[in-house]
Design a protein around this motif. Structure first.
Motif, PDB file in Angstrom:
ATOM      1  N   LYS A  31       0.832  -1.195   0.000  1.00 32.57           N
ATOM      2  CA  LYS A  31       0.000   0.000   0.000  1.00 32.57           C
ATOM      3  C   LYS A  31       0.867   1.245   0.000  1.00 32.57           C
ATOM      4  O   LYS A  31       1.956   1.276   0.553  1.00 32.57           O
ATOM      5  CB  LYS A  31      -0.905   0.022   1.223  1.00 32.57           C
ATOM      6  N   SER A  32       0.347   2.293  -0.614  1.00 31.98           N
ATOM      7  CA  SER A  32       1.062   3.561  -0.582  1.00 31.98           C
ATOM      8  C   SER A  32       0.871   4.200   0.790  1.00 31.98           C
ATOM      9  O   SER A  32      -0.133   3.997   1.464  1.00 31.98           O
ATOM     10  CB  SER A  32       0.537   4.486  -1.673  1.00 31.98           C
ATOM     11  N   HIS A  33       1.852   4.970   1.180  1.00 27.45           N
ATOM     12  CA  HIS A  33       1.802   5.630   2.483  1.00 27.45           C
ATOM     13  C   HIS A  33       0.738   6.715   2.471  1.00 27.45           C
ATOM     14  O   HIS A  33       0.710   7.552   1.581  1.00 27.45           O
ATOM     15  CB  HIS A  33       3.169   6.232   2.805  1.00 27.45           C
ATOM     16  N   GLN A  34      -0.143   6.686   3.459  1.00 25.48           N
ATOM     17  CA  GLN A  34      -1.211   7.675   3.542  1.00 25.48           C
ATOM     18  C   GLN A  34      -0.858   8.681   4.630  1.00 25.48           C
ATOM     19  O   GLN A  34      -0.559   8.301   5.755  1.00 25.48           O
ATOM     20  CB  GLN A  34      -2.542   7.007   3.865  1.00 25.48           C
ATOM     21  N   GLU A  35      -0.859   9.949   4.285  1.00 32.21           N
ATOM     22  CA  GLU A  35      -0.558  10.988   5.256  1.00 32.21           C
ATOM     23  C   GLU A  35      -1.850  11.543   5.834  1.00 32.21           C
ATOM     24  O   GLU A  35      -2.833  11.720   5.130  1.00 32.21           O
ATOM     25  CB  GLU A  35       0.220  12.122   4.598  1.00 32.21           C
ATOM     26  N   TYR A  36      -1.813  11.807   7.123  1.00 31.62           N
ATOM     27  CA  TYR A  36      -2.947  12.392   7.805  1.00 31.62           C
ATOM     28  C   TYR A  36      -2.651  13.858   8.072  1.00 31.62           C
ATOM     29  O   TYR A  36      -1.543  14.225   8.429  1.00 31.62           O
ATOM     30  CB  TYR A  36      -3.225  11.663   9.119  1.00 31.62           C
ATOM     31  N   VAL A  37      -3.658  14.680   7.922  1.00 30.79           N
ATOM     32  CA  VAL A  37      -3.507  16.105   8.147  1.00 30.79           C
ATOM     33  C   VAL A  37      -4.127  16.443   9.503  1.00 30.79           C
ATOM     34  O   VAL A  37      -5.266  16.091   9.777  1.00 30.79           O
ATOM     35  CB  VAL A  37      -4.205  16.914   7.032  1.00 30.79           C
ATOM     36  N   VAL A  38      -3.355  17.104  10.336  1.00 30.60           N
ATOM     37  CA  VAL A  38      -3.861  17.553  11.625  1.00 30.60           C
ATOM     38  C   VAL A  38      -4.117  19.044  11.521  1.00 30.60           C
ATOM     39  O   VAL A  38      -3.207  19.834  11.313  1.00 30.60           O
ATOM     40  CB  VAL A  38      -2.849  17.257  12.754  1.00 30.60           C
ATOM     41  N   PHE A  39      -5.360  19.424  11.652  1.00 28.62           N
ATOM     42  CA  PHE A  39      -5.745  20.820  11.537  1.00 28.62           C
ATOM     43  C   PHE A  39      -5.496  21.540  12.867  1.00 28.62           C
ATOM     44  O   PHE A  39      -5.709  20.971  13.933  1.00 28.62           O
ATOM     45  CB  PHE A  39      -7.218  20.941  11.150  1.00 28.62           C
ATOM     46  N   PRO A  40      -5.069  22.788  12.828  1.00 22.45           N
ATOM     47  CA  PRO A  40      -4.787  23.537  14.063  1.00 22.45           C
ATOM     48  C   PRO A  40      -5.999  23.688  14.981  1.00 22.45           C
ATOM     49  O   PRO A  40      -5.846  23.788  16.193  1.00 22.45           O
ATOM     50  CB  PRO A  40      -4.324  24.905  13.553  1.00 22.45           C
ATOM     51  N   ILE A  41      -7.187  23.676  14.439  1.00 19.20           N
ATOM     52  CA  ILE A  41      -8.388  23.816  15.274  1.00 19.20           C
ATOM     53  C   ILE A  41      -8.521  22.651  16.254  1.00 19.20           C
ATOM     54  O   ILE A  41      -9.084  22.800  17.332  1.00 19.20           O
ATOM     55  CB  ILE A  41      -9.660  23.973  14.402  1.00 19.20           C
ATOM     56  N   ARG A  42      -7.972  21.491  15.914  1.00 20.84           N
ATOM     57  CA  ARG A  42      -8.017  20.346  16.833  1.00 20.84           C
ATOM     58  C   ARG A  42      -7.250  20.655  18.113  1.00 20.84           C
ATOM     59  O   ARG A  42      -7.645  20.241  19.192  1.00 20.84           O
ATOM     60  CB  ARG A  42      -7.458  19.100  16.179  1.00 20.84           C
ATOM     61  N   TRP A  43      -6.132  21.382  17.987  1.00 25.04           N
ATOM     62  CA  TRP A  43      -5.353  21.739  19.174  1.00 25.04           C
ATOM     63  C   TRP A  43      -6.112  22.741  20.034  1.00 25.04           C
ATOM     64  O   TRP A  43      -6.039  22.686  21.266  1.00 25.04           O
ATOM     65  CB  TRP A  43      -3.991  22.296  18.771  1.00 25.04           C
ATOM     66  N   VAL A  44      -6.856  23.616  19.410  1.00 25.94           N
ATOM     67  CA  VAL A  44      -7.668  24.585  20.159  1.00 25.94           C
ATOM     68  C   VAL A  44      -8.763  23.853  20.927  1.00 25.94           C
ATOM     69  O   VAL A  44      -8.988  24.116  22.113  1.00 25.94           O
ATOM     70  CB  VAL A  44      -8.269  25.646  19.208  1.00 25.94           C
ATOM     71  N   VAL A  45      -9.426  22.924  20.268  1.00 25.47           N
ATOM     72  CA  VAL A  45     -10.497  22.168  20.920  1.00 25.47           C
ATOM     73  C   VAL A  45      -9.926  21.315  22.054  1.00 25.47           C
ATOM     74  O   VAL A  45     -10.517  21.225  23.139  1.00 25.47           O
ATOM     75  CB  VAL A  45     -11.250  21.297  19.890  1.00 25.47           C
ATOM     76  N   LEU A  46      -8.757  20.710  21.837  1.00 28.86           N
ATOM     77  CA  LEU A  46      -8.123  19.920  22.888  1.00 28.86           C
ATOM     78  C   LEU A  46      -7.770  20.794  24.082  1.00 28.86           C
ATOM     79  O   LEU A  46      -7.991  20.413  25.238  1.00 28.86           O
ATOM     80  CB  LEU A  46      -6.876  19.220  22.352  1.00 28.86           C
ATOM     81  N   PHE A  47      -7.235  21.982  23.833  1.00 29.22           N
ATOM     82  CA  PHE A  47      -6.891  22.905  24.915  1.00 29.22           C
ATOM     83  C   PHE A  47      -8.133  23.315  25.706  1.00 29.22           C
ATOM     84  O   PHE A  47      -8.109  23.350  26.936  1.00 29.22           O
ATOM     85  CB  PHE A  47      -6.174  24.135  24.360  1.00 29.22           C
ATOM     86  N   ILE A  48      -9.227  23.609  25.018  1.00 30.53           N
ATOM     87  CA  ILE A  48     -10.460  23.987  25.696  1.00 30.53           C
ATOM     88  C   ILE A  48     -10.990  22.825  26.536  1.00 30.53           C
ATOM     89  O   ILE A  48     -11.435  23.011  27.668  1.00 30.53           O
ATOM     90  CB  ILE A  48     -11.517  24.464  24.675  1.00 30.53           C
ATOM     91  N   PHE A  49     -10.912  21.608  25.998  1.00 33.84           N
ATOM     92  CA  PHE A  49     -11.376  20.435  26.742  1.00 33.84           C
ATOM     93  C   PHE A  49     -10.539  20.222  28.001  1.00 33.84           C
ATOM     94  O   PHE A  49     -11.074  19.959  29.080  1.00 33.84           O
ATOM     95  CB  PHE A  49     -11.319  19.194  25.850  1.00 33.84           C
ATOM     96  N   VAL A  50      -9.218  20.331  27.884  1.00 32.59           N
ATOM     97  CA  VAL A  50      -8.343  20.153  29.040  1.00 32.59           C
ATOM     98  C   VAL A  50      -8.602  21.237  30.072  1.00 32.59           C
ATOM     99  O   VAL A  50      -8.656  20.961  31.280  1.00 32.59           O
ATOM    100  CB  VAL A  50      -6.863  20.124  28.598  1.00 32.59           C
ATOM    101  N   LEU A  51      -8.763  22.476  29.628  1.00 31.77           N
ATOM    102  CA  LEU A  51      -9.040  23.579  30.540  1.00 31.77           C
ATOM    103  C   LEU A  51     -10.365  23.376  31.272  1.00 31.77           C
ATOM    104  O   LEU A  51     -10.453  23.551  32.489  1.00 31.77           O
ATOM    105  CB  LEU A  51      -9.057  24.896  29.764  1.00 31.77           C
ATOM    106  N   TYR A  52     -11.388  22.966  30.527  1.00 36.51           N
ATOM    107  CA  TYR A  52     -12.696  22.722  31.135  1.00 36.51           C
ATOM    108  C   TYR A  52     -12.639  21.557  32.121  1.00 36.51           C
ATOM    109  O   TYR A  52     -13.169  21.630  33.230  1.00 36.51           O
ATOM    110  CB  TYR A  52     -13.734  22.448  30.058  1.00 36.51           C
ATOM    111  N   SER A  53     -11.988  20.485  31.729  1.00 31.49           N
ATOM    112  CA  SER A  53     -11.904  19.313  32.605  1.00 31.49           C
ATOM    113  C   SER A  53     -11.135  19.619  33.872  1.00 31.49           C
ATOM    114  O   SER A  53     -11.522  19.186  34.966  1.00 31.49           O
ATOM    115  CB  SER A  53     -11.248  18.152  31.866  1.00 31.49           C
ATOM    116  N   SER A  54     -10.048  20.363  33.754  1.00 28.93           N
ATOM    117  CA  SER A  54      -9.268  20.676  34.953  1.00 28.93           C
ATOM    118  C   SER A  54     -10.025  21.630  35.870  1.00 28.93           C
ATOM    119  O   SER A  54      -9.977  21.472  37.097  1.00 28.93           O
ATOM    120  CB  SER A  54      -7.906  21.252  34.575  1.00 28.93           C
ATOM    121  N   SER A  55     -10.732  22.600  35.312  1.00 25.37           N
ATOM    122  CA  SER A  55     -11.501  23.503  36.171  1.00 25.37           C
ATOM    123  C   SER A  55     -12.658  22.760  36.839  1.00 25.37           C
ATOM    124  O   SER A  55     -12.977  23.028  37.998  1.00 25.37           O
ATOM    125  CB  SER A  55     -12.023  24.701  35.381  1.00 25.37           C
ATOM    126  N   ASN A  56     -13.247  21.831  36.131  1.00 27.73           N
ATOM    127  CA  ASN A  56     -14.335  21.033  36.692  1.00 27.73           C
ATOM    128  C   ASN A  56     -13.823  20.146  37.822  1.00 27.73           C
ATOM    129  O   ASN A  56     -14.452  20.031  38.867  1.00 27.73           O
ATOM    130  CB  ASN A  56     -14.986  20.196  35.596  1.00 27.73           C
TER     131      ASN A  56
END
Length: 110
Positions: A31-56
């Motif tokens: 199989k040919s190598h498949q590259e995955y694209v990580v969009f910067p918005i995912r890091w923003v959503v992850l940061f918000i989730f971590v911030l919310y979880s820690s404050s909770n």
């Protein structure tokens, strides 16, 4: 006349690739190598989730920290104050699994 749509039966697993039933499939090693694209918005959503979880998690035990003042002000027993923090943990354990499932299904649809 328009071409009739071709129906395709899928065989194999997701890891093997998609092929028409009866057709030859590529071997997984070729199989040919498949590259995955990580969009910067995912890091923003992850940061918000971590911030919310820690404050909770910092706030759920707040009444047991000031237990003496709450007991004196409201005239309740100390076990009642402790149960305010215990209820969070007791409900968190069974409800995290359906909540994670629903979050996974609704986010993957977007």
């Amino acid at each position: 006349m328009a071409d009739a749509p071709k129906s395709m039966e899928v065989s194999g697993s997701v890891m093997d690739g998609v092929a028409e039933k009866g057709g030859a499939t590529e071997s997984p090693s070729k199989k040919s190598h498949q590259e995955y694209v990580v969009f910067p918005i995912r890091w923003v959503v992850l940061f918000i989730f971590v911030l919310y979880s820690s404050s909770n998690s910092m706030q759920w035990i707040q009444y047991s920290i000031i237990q003496d003042a709450v007991v004196k002000y409201y005239g309740v027993s100390s076990i009642t104050v402790y149960w305010t923090s215990m209820i969070y943990m007791i409900t968190y354990i069974p409800l995290i699994f359906p909540a994670s499932f629903l979050l996974d299904k609704t986010v993957s649809c977007v």
